[in-house]
Design a protein around this motif. Structure first.
Motif, PDB file in Angstrom:
ATOM      1  N   TYR A   8      46.613  47.204 126.392  1.00 15.23           N
ATOM      2  CA  TYR A   8      46.913  47.311 127.713  1.00 15.23           C
ATOM      3  C   TYR A   8      45.841  46.535 128.234  1.00 15.23           C
ATOM      4  O   TYR A   8      44.727  46.640 128.200  1.00 15.23           O
ATOM      5  N   ARG A  45      50.161  44.019 134.807  1.00 14.25           N
ATOM      6  CA  ARG A  45      49.851  44.837 133.587  1.00 14.25           C
ATOM      7  C   ARG A  45      50.722  44.412 132.574  1.00 14.25           C
ATOM      8  O   ARG A  45      52.029  44.385 132.823  1.00 14.25           O
ATOM      9  N   GLU A  59      45.090  44.432 132.286  1.00 14.43           N
ATOM     10  CA  GLU A  59      45.514  44.237 133.908  1.00 14.43           C
ATOM     11  C   GLU A  59      44.651  43.220 134.380  1.00 14.43           C
ATOM     12  O   GLU A  59      43.501  42.969 134.055  1.00 14.43           O
TER      13      GLU A  59
END
Length: 475
Positions: free
Chosen positions: A21, A32, A23
């Motif tokens: 993940y 994101r 961002e």
């Protein structure tokens, strides 16, 4: 990934079972995305792949146009910054042109600039060598976005070697001036906005817990806290639990940090909840409590139901306390002088409380003040709930009266319509509904008046009763 690393706009990252993940802050917006792990997967047979490939080709071309535009803007911004540095001018953030006088947007972008400025200088002066078992593009993107340098061969300038093995592979020599770290280290440094100690991240050591930066502010900085609060507004189910690893990182960043007070509320309580001011009255002890009857105890402990509850804006005593005060007044104990043993016991209790406050540690003092703060907040919320219930009850009464009045009017109109349908009433010229019985009575009065030779007035009023204002017994 190349654009994010080149523009140094990466802010958070997390390794999960699903993948990586990320961002990034691009043009003042938080983007994101998820990148899956690189391994061979078996494609389901029930899905037609050519349809997905058509959409994939479209999105690939669209992303090429988007990245072309972003890279072009980035080149212009870098050239502008270099020109300003050559002219010894104050280089402003390229995002400032999008403010247009909006103070709220300015504060938001300013917080993002502070957040990025911490990250861009994180690995300044560090040179990393990434071992072949590490996904190179993920580690290289984070290192480059944090201001570090990645080399392809092991050389004397290397300060950190990223390796995911229990020991060095054959043919690789261990150098004393190089830190051999596991890949989680660079992820945790990015999320903490600081270069963390390598203890626990070295080759072959057991790693500390990997905390997601999308649900809790790991660094505890104001800009990170604001980003988490914004995420909680969009996703109310985000859990606000703070793991123990986060307390350790915050303690490393700020030695004065206390895990008992993670939100740093004690600085606000120091002036509000002083020990000398707002001294509370002594509580009732065993000598002050009077015995109550069974009916009084049953009534005092009875739980009130919603329809029997009276909402009050002022906080009142509980029923049990009210019965005790009432009993003391009946027995004339309210103004009675306090016995010496009771006064001595109260004095000793007050002195013991004062001594415990003087001898308590900082952690104990924080606990006590936070407990008092939570108690006051609970009382405030209860008061707000009582006021809200009272307003709701008034609004319900108003709406209910309006609804009942409309129902009454509808019933009257329905009865009139029913009478018209039956023929018991009729409508005159002025659209007034008159019953046949009232009309016959009025016609008889009109005949008697005309018989006396007088003129009949349909709008005449009944003569006022001179005795109406007198009391009933006089009438």
């Amino acid at each position: 990934m190349a654009y994010v690393a080149r523009s140094q706009s990466l802010t958070r990252s997390f390794i999960s079972v699903k993948g990586y993940y990320y961002e990034a802050v691009i043009k003042g917006e938080r983007i994101r995305w998820l990148m899956p792990h690189e391994y061979a997967s078996k494609f389901p047979t029930g899905i037609q792949q050519y349809i997905l490939i058509t959409f994939l080709e479209f999105y690939i071309e669209m992303m090429r146009f988007v990245l072309f535009k972003l890279n072009g803007d980035l080149d212009k911004e870098l050239e502008e910054l270099e020109r300003q540095e050559e002219d010894n001018a104050n280089a402003e953030s390229f995002k400032a042109g999008a403010l247009d006088g909006d103070k709220k947007a300015f504060s938001k972008l300013e917080a993002m600039d502070r957040e990025l400025s911490r990250i861009r200088k994180l690995f300044n002066g560090f040179t990393f060598f990434i071992s072949r078992e590490i996904p190179n593009k993920h580690a290289a993107m984070i290192i480059t976005a944090c201001g570090g340098r990645v080399v392809e061969t092991m050389n004397p300038s290397v300060t950190h070697c990223v390796i995911d093995r229990p020991q060095l592979p054959p043919g690789m020599t261990k150098h004393s001036n190089v830190e051999y770290i596991q890949p989680q280290y660079i992820f945790d440094c990015l999320n903490a906005r600081a270069v963390l100690p390598v203890n626990g991240y070295r080759m072959g050591e057991s790693l500390p817990p990997h905390v997601s930066p999308f649900t809790v502010s790991i660094s505890g900085l104001p800009e990170d806290n604001a980003a988490i609060e914004e995420a909680k507004k969009l996703h109310p189910k985000v859990i606000g639990y703070i793991p123990e690893r986060v307390h350790e990182i915050r303690k490393f960043l700020d030695p004065t940090y206390s895990h008992i007070d993670p939100d740093n509320k004690i600085t606000e309580l120091d002036g509000e909840l002083s020990d000398d001011e707002h001294a509370m009255a002594p509580e009732m002890d065993d000598a002050d409590i009077v015995s109550l009857s069974g009916d009084e105890l049953e009534d005092a402990t009875k739980q009130t139901e919603w329809e029997d509850e009276h909402v009050l804006e002022n906080v009142e005593r509980s029923k049990l306390s009210a019965y005790q005060v009432k009993k003391q007044r009946e027995l004339n104990l309210m103004n009675a002088p306090t016995r010496e043993d009771v006064a001595l016991r109260r004095q000793q209790k007050a002195k013991a409380t004062e001594d415990s406050k003087k001898s308590e540690t900082r952690e104990g003092r924080i606990k006590r003040k936070l407990a008092q703060k939570s108690k006051d907040d609970a009382a405030t919320k209860k008061m707000q709930l009582q006021v809200a219930r009272k307003k709701a009850a008034k609004f319900y009464s108003m709406v209910n009266s309006t609804v009942q009045g409309n129902k009454k009017k509808e019933a009257i109109l329905a009865s009139k319509a029913k009478a018209l349908q039956k023929g018991n009433t009729f409508v005159e010229g002025n659209k007034t509904i008159v019953s046949k019985k009232d009309r016959a009575h009025q016609d008889s009065i009109k005949a008697r008046v005309e018989k006396r030779g007088e003129e009949f007035d349909e709008k005449r009023k009944k003569a006022p009763n001179p005795y109406q204002k007198l009391p009933k017994w006089v009438r």
